[in-house]
Write a protein that holds these residues in place. Structure first.
Motif, mmCIF file in Angstrom:
data_model
loop_
_atom_site.group_PDB
_atom_site.id
_atom_site.type_symbol
_atom_site.label_atom_id
_atom_site.label_comp_id
_atom_site.label_asym_id
_atom_site.label_seq_id
_atom_site.Cartn_x
_atom_site.Cartn_y
_atom_site.Cartn_z
ATOM 1 N N ALA A 48 0.852 -1.188 0.000
ATOM 2 C CA ALA A 48 0.000 0.000 0.000
ATOM 3 C C ALA A 48 0.889 1.240 0.000
ATOM 4 O O ALA A 48 1.945 1.240 0.621
ATOM 5 N N THR A 55 -4.505 6.936 -2.145
ATOM 6 C CA THR A 55 -3.933 5.660 -1.718
ATOM 7 C C THR A 55 -4.033 4.633 -2.840
ATOM 8 O O THR A 55 -4.877 4.732 -3.733
ATOM 9 N N SER A 56 -3.169 3.643 -2.746
ATOM 10 C CA SER A 56 -3.183 2.543 -3.704
ATOM 11 C C SER A 56 -2.841 1.267 -2.960
ATOM 12 O O SER A 56 -1.976 1.279 -2.083
ATOM 13 N N TYR A 57 -3.511 0.178 -3.310
ATOM 14 C CA TYR A 57 -3.314 -1.094 -2.621
ATOM 15 C C TYR A 57 -3.052 -2.216 -3.619
ATOM 16 O O TYR A 57 -3.568 -2.207 -4.741
ATOM 17 N N ALA A 58 -2.289 -3.193 -3.143
ATOM 18 C CA ALA A 58 -2.192 -4.430 -3.913
ATOM 19 C C ALA A 58 -3.552 -5.117 -3.904
ATOM 20 O O ALA A 58 -4.281 -5.054 -2.902
ATOM 21 N N GLY A 59 -3.871 -5.780 -4.972
ATOM 22 C CA GLY A 59 -5.166 -6.426 -5.064
ATOM 23 C C GLY A 59 -5.403 -7.454 -3.970
ATOM 24 O O GLY A 59 -6.532 -7.640 -3.504
ATOM 25 N N SER A 60 -4.326 -8.096 -3.532
ATOM 26 C CA SER A 60 -4.458 -9.160 -2.531
ATOM 27 C C SER A 60 -4.819 -8.639 -1.141
ATOM 28 O O SER A 60 -5.253 -9.423 -0.287
ATOM 29 N N VAL A 61 -4.639 -7.341 -0.906
ATOM 30 C CA VAL A 61 -4.941 -6.791 0.424
ATOM 31 C C VAL A 61 -6.096 -5.801 0.388
ATOM 32 O O VAL A 61 -6.544 -5.337 1.434
ATOM 33 N N GLN A 62 -6.560 -5.465 -0.807
ATOM 34 C CA GLN A 62 -7.666 -4.509 -0.952
ATOM 35 C C GLN A 62 -8.851 -4.950 -0.098
ATOM 36 O O GLN A 62 -9.281 -6.101 -0.146
ATOM 37 N N GLY A 63 -9.356 -4.021 0.685
ATOM 38 C CA GLY A 63 -10.498 -4.315 1.527
ATOM 39 C C GLY A 63 -10.149 -4.890 2.888
ATOM 40 O O GLY A 63 -11.002 -4.968 3.772
ATOM 41 N N ARG A 64 -8.901 -5.308 3.075
ATOM 42 C CA ARG A 64 -8.474 -5.860 4.375
ATOM 43 C C ARG A 64 -7.461 -4.950 5.071
ATOM 44 O O ARG A 64 -7.423 -4.894 6.294
ATOM 45 N N THR A 66 -5.601 -1.071 5.539
ATOM 46 C CA THR A 66 -5.824 0.356 5.380
ATOM 47 C C THR A 66 -4.546 1.104 5.719
ATOM 48 O O THR A 66 -3.990 0.928 6.816
#
Length: 119
Positions: A48, A55-64, A66
């Motif tokens: 992230a 902000t930008s997140y890796a797909g594998s952590v998106q939603g989990r 912050t």
């Protein structure tokens, strides 16, 4: 410039952890901060990042996970929830810093903090 990370540890699947990282030293400004991780035998990957644009997140952590930042404290945080065994890695904080002496921009890295997710 030094980055000091903390907050790693061992948790069971479904658990949570909060990582913290504080930057100190000859900081004129910080253009972005982020968290990266490296699992054994794997390449370091972005988890992230947070900049003035968002902000930008890796797909594998998106939603989990912050990411958040306290600019007054030159700090960045990573709240990790619903942790999975595949989140096991050494987590590194990163800061893109404009230093006071030259006003040039550099990448700085923290020492890494280990996160283990296992039952």
């Amino acid at each position: 410039v030094q980055l000091q990370a903390s907050g790693g540890g061992s948790v069971q699947p479904g658990g949570y952890l909060r990582l913290s990282c504080a930057a100190s030293g000859s900081i004129f400004s910080i253009n972005g901060m982020g968290w990266y991780r490296q699992a054994p035998g794997m390449r370091r990957e972005m988890v992230a990042v947070i900049t003035g644009r968002g902000t930008s997140y890796a797909g594998s952590v998106q939603g989990r996970f912050t990411i958040s930042r306290d600019s007054a404290k030159n700090s960045v945080y990573l709240q990790m929830t619903n942790l999975k065994p595949e989140d096991t890695a050494v987590y590194y904080c990163n800061a893109v810093v404009v230093i006071t002496t030259t006003h040039n921009e550099y990448d700085f890295w923290g020492q890494g903090t280990e996160v283990t997710v296992s039952s």
